[in-house]
Design a protein around this motif. Structure first.
Motif, mmCIF file in Angstrom:
data_model
loop_
_atom_site.group_PDB
_atom_site.id
_atom_site.type_symbol
_atom_site.label_atom_id
_atom_site.label_comp_id
_atom_site.label_asym_id
_atom_site.label_seq_id
_atom_site.Cartn_x
_atom_site.Cartn_y
_atom_site.Cartn_z
ATOM 1 N N LEU A 33 -39.724 -11.110 19.198
ATOM 2 C CA LEU A 33 -39.217 -9.891 19.175
ATOM 3 C C LEU A 33 -39.764 -8.646 19.460
ATOM 4 O O LEU A 33 -39.207 -7.588 20.200
ATOM 5 N N ASP A 86 -30.925 -12.338 15.970
ATOM 6 C CA ASP A 86 -30.210 -11.412 16.862
ATOM 7 C C ASP A 86 -30.888 -10.346 17.394
ATOM 8 O O ASP A 86 -30.659 -9.390 17.111
ATOM 9 N N PHE A 87 -31.789 -10.598 18.394
ATOM 10 C CA PHE A 87 -32.306 -9.808 19.053
ATOM 11 C C PHE A 87 -31.634 -8.332 19.529
ATOM 12 O O PHE A 87 -32.024 -7.222 19.589
ATOM 13 N N GLU A 88 -30.688 -8.826 20.347
ATOM 14 C CA GLU A 88 -29.629 -7.774 20.827
ATOM 15 C C GLU A 88 -29.198 -6.849 19.849
ATOM 16 O O GLU A 88 -29.016 -5.637 19.743
ATOM 17 N N GLY A 89 -28.755 -7.390 18.614
ATOM 18 C CA GLY A 89 -28.321 -6.761 17.566
ATOM 19 C C GLY A 89 -29.419 -5.779 16.943
ATOM 20 O O GLY A 89 -29.111 -4.656 16.662
ATOM 21 N N PHE A 124 -39.849 -8.145 23.146
ATOM 22 C CA PHE A 124 -38.515 -8.079 23.764
ATOM 23 C C PHE A 124 -38.286 -6.389 23.402
ATOM 24 O O PHE A 124 -37.715 -5.761 24.667
ATOM 25 N N LEU A 125 -38.404 -5.961 22.336
ATOM 26 C CA LEU A 125 -38.158 -4.557 22.111
ATOM 27 C C LEU A 125 -39.032 -3.553 22.797
ATOM 28 O O LEU A 125 -38.615 -2.426 23.111
ATOM 29 N N LYS A 138 -31.788 -4.540 18.402
ATOM 30 C CA LYS A 138 -32.116 -3.588 19.612
ATOM 31 C C LYS A 138 -31.039 -2.478 19.287
ATOM 32 O O LYS A 138 -31.291 -1.169 19.489
ATOM 33 N N LYS A 139 -29.833 -2.745 19.414
ATOM 34 C CA LYS A 139 -28.717 -2.040 19.189
ATOM 35 C C LYS A 139 -28.779 -1.024 17.937
ATOM 36 O O LYS A 139 -28.790 0.207 18.043
ATOM 37 N N VAL A 158 -37.813 -2.315 26.221
ATOM 38 C CA VAL A 158 -36.642 -1.583 26.169
ATOM 39 C C VAL A 158 -37.158 0.025 26.230
ATOM 40 O O VAL A 158 -37.871 0.290 25.661
#
Length: 426
Positions: free
Chosen positions: A78, A50-53, A81-82, A55-56, A85
């Motif tokens: 991952l 859950d990459f979005e999770g 991806f991070l 990140k959040k 941001v």
């Protein structure tokens, strides 16, 4: 520092235990964690993909450092991806880029890397559906035994040692034509068999500098005497008696140094652990495989022997200061023994209450949880490898006996463990 540790196994419990000891760690989150990591920080219910999770969570909790335990999120990108941001640009991440993680994610990538940078390894060929018949001919002409490896991640099950060419051809067909290991075996690496004894060595690197952690030897087979099916690991010991200073110097000169130099030369971003799966043939080291993270259960003997502050090591890696660090190691022997669910590595049941955990208190042993959860205020089993007990001793037999003595005071239905970890050193 606020630190987030990703993972839920015994490796992550050992890391959580060590991270929480640092004065630099103000708050520790573990996602998803297990029943044991609750003692050292706050568990957060997140899946590793859950990459979005993730990140959040990093944004919401203002995380200063992310430590990634398992290989799958690394191989899936991952870190990249991070790092894309903007609001997380200043967060330190312990774990390699997706390209660097290919050292574990693709056996053919790793083998080509080794050859390119003259890291000693077994000779090999790589095959897929496009050159399947060439693979059959390769097997027919190959010396015995023959080693077949699924190219991708196969949960530690993708390596087969075949004693006959007929067996190798049958398994080769199963892997490529019948997807025995799913997408992981769309490509297969066929290797020469190296006759020796295996061990693991670990380095922490910033992609240029590195420090070497204590070495270890793990035990993969389910049965005593190293018989039966392969598992994720039934125990480990550190240090390794046959890895004397001369041999370990060869490991650094022939394997570790050219690997780290190769990453820099190839322009591969890499900040994190490199696991060197080695085999000692006569007096020489050969590299069997790379992993892009620490091993499990090797971590459960390596980290207890590491005297350095782990957060300080990670900061040194993220600030290109590893060349000024000296590793301090406990000179005692450590041995860990893994307790597994009955039936593992095949079918097994979950949800059994673990009894006797209070017996861990006031002992010199460490209990690291793996597949455990809290359910109705009880600690229950939640997978195959449930927990392990790590103990110190002045020798492998003494350390192993200390772990076994504590294991006899802990139980759950159908619990099994090996009584012979380190048996060849008794």
């Amino acid at each position: 520092m606020k630190i987030l540790l990703l993972g839920s196994g015994g490796r992550e419990h050992a890391l959580a235990w060590k991270l929480a000891q640092s004065n630099l760690c103000s708050q520790l989150f573990i996602a998803p964690g297990n029943a044991g990591t609750l003692r050292h920080g706050i568990n957060v219910a997140l899946t590793l993909n859950d990459f979005e999770g993730i990140k959040k969570l990093c944004l919401d909790k203002d995380i200063d450092m992310l430590v990634i335990g398992p290989e799958e999120p690394l191989v899936k990108g991952l870190v990249d991806f991070l790092q894309s941001v903007d609001a997380l640009k200043n967060m330190a991440i312990i774990g390699p880029s997706q390209q660097g993680a290919q050292l574990e994610g693709s056996k053919s990538f790793a083998k080509a890397f080794m050859l390119r940078h003259q890291v000693p390894t077994a000779s090999y060929g790589e095959f897929d559906s496009g050159n399947y018949e060439q693979g059959i001919q390769y097997i027919k002409q190959h010396s015995l035994p023959i080693v077949l490896k699924a190219d991708g991640l196969a949960a530690g099950k993708g390596v087969l040692i075949c004693q006959s060419r007929d067996e190798a051809m049958m398994e080769f067909e199963e892997m490529i034509q019948k997807s025995k290991f799913g997408d992981a075996s769309k490509k297969v690496v066929i290797e020469s068999y190296l006759d020796g004894i295996e061990l693991s060595v670990f380095a922490l690197t910033d992609g240029k500098n590195y420090v070497i952690l204590p070495e270890a030897k793990d035990y993969k087979r389910i049965g005593e005497g190293d018989k039966g099916l392969n598992t994720g690991g039934m125990g480990a010991v550190s240090p390794v008696p046959f890895a004397d200073p001369d041999f370990l110097q060869k490991v650094e000169e022939r394997v570790i140094r050219p690997t780290i130099a190769g990453l820099e030369k190839d322009g591969i971003p890499y900040l994190g652990f490199v696991f060197f799966g080695l085999i000692k043939v006569a007096q020489d080291p050969y590299c069997i495989e790379y992993n892009c993270r620490l091993g499990d259960p090797e971590t459960e003997v390596v980290i207890p022997r590491l005297k350095n502050d782990l957060v300080e090591l990670f900061i040194a890696a993220t600030t290109n200061n590893l060349n000024n660090i000296s590793i301090e190691t406990d000179q005692r022997t450590a041995c860990t023994v893994v307790a597994v669910s009955g039936g593992y590595p095949g079918d097994f049941e979950k949800g059994f209450e673990i009894l006797g955990l209070e017996n861990v208190e006031n002992t010199d042993s460490l209990l690291f949880h793996a597949a455990t959860i809290i359910k109705e205020n009880k600690t229950v089993t939640n997978g195959g490898r449930v927990f392990c007990v790590s103990s110190f001793g002045d020798s492998i037999p003494t350390a192993a006996l200390n772990s076994q003595n504590l294991l006899r005071k802990i139980s759950f239905e159908k619990m099994y463990y090996r009584n012979d970890i380190g048996f060849e050193f008794q």
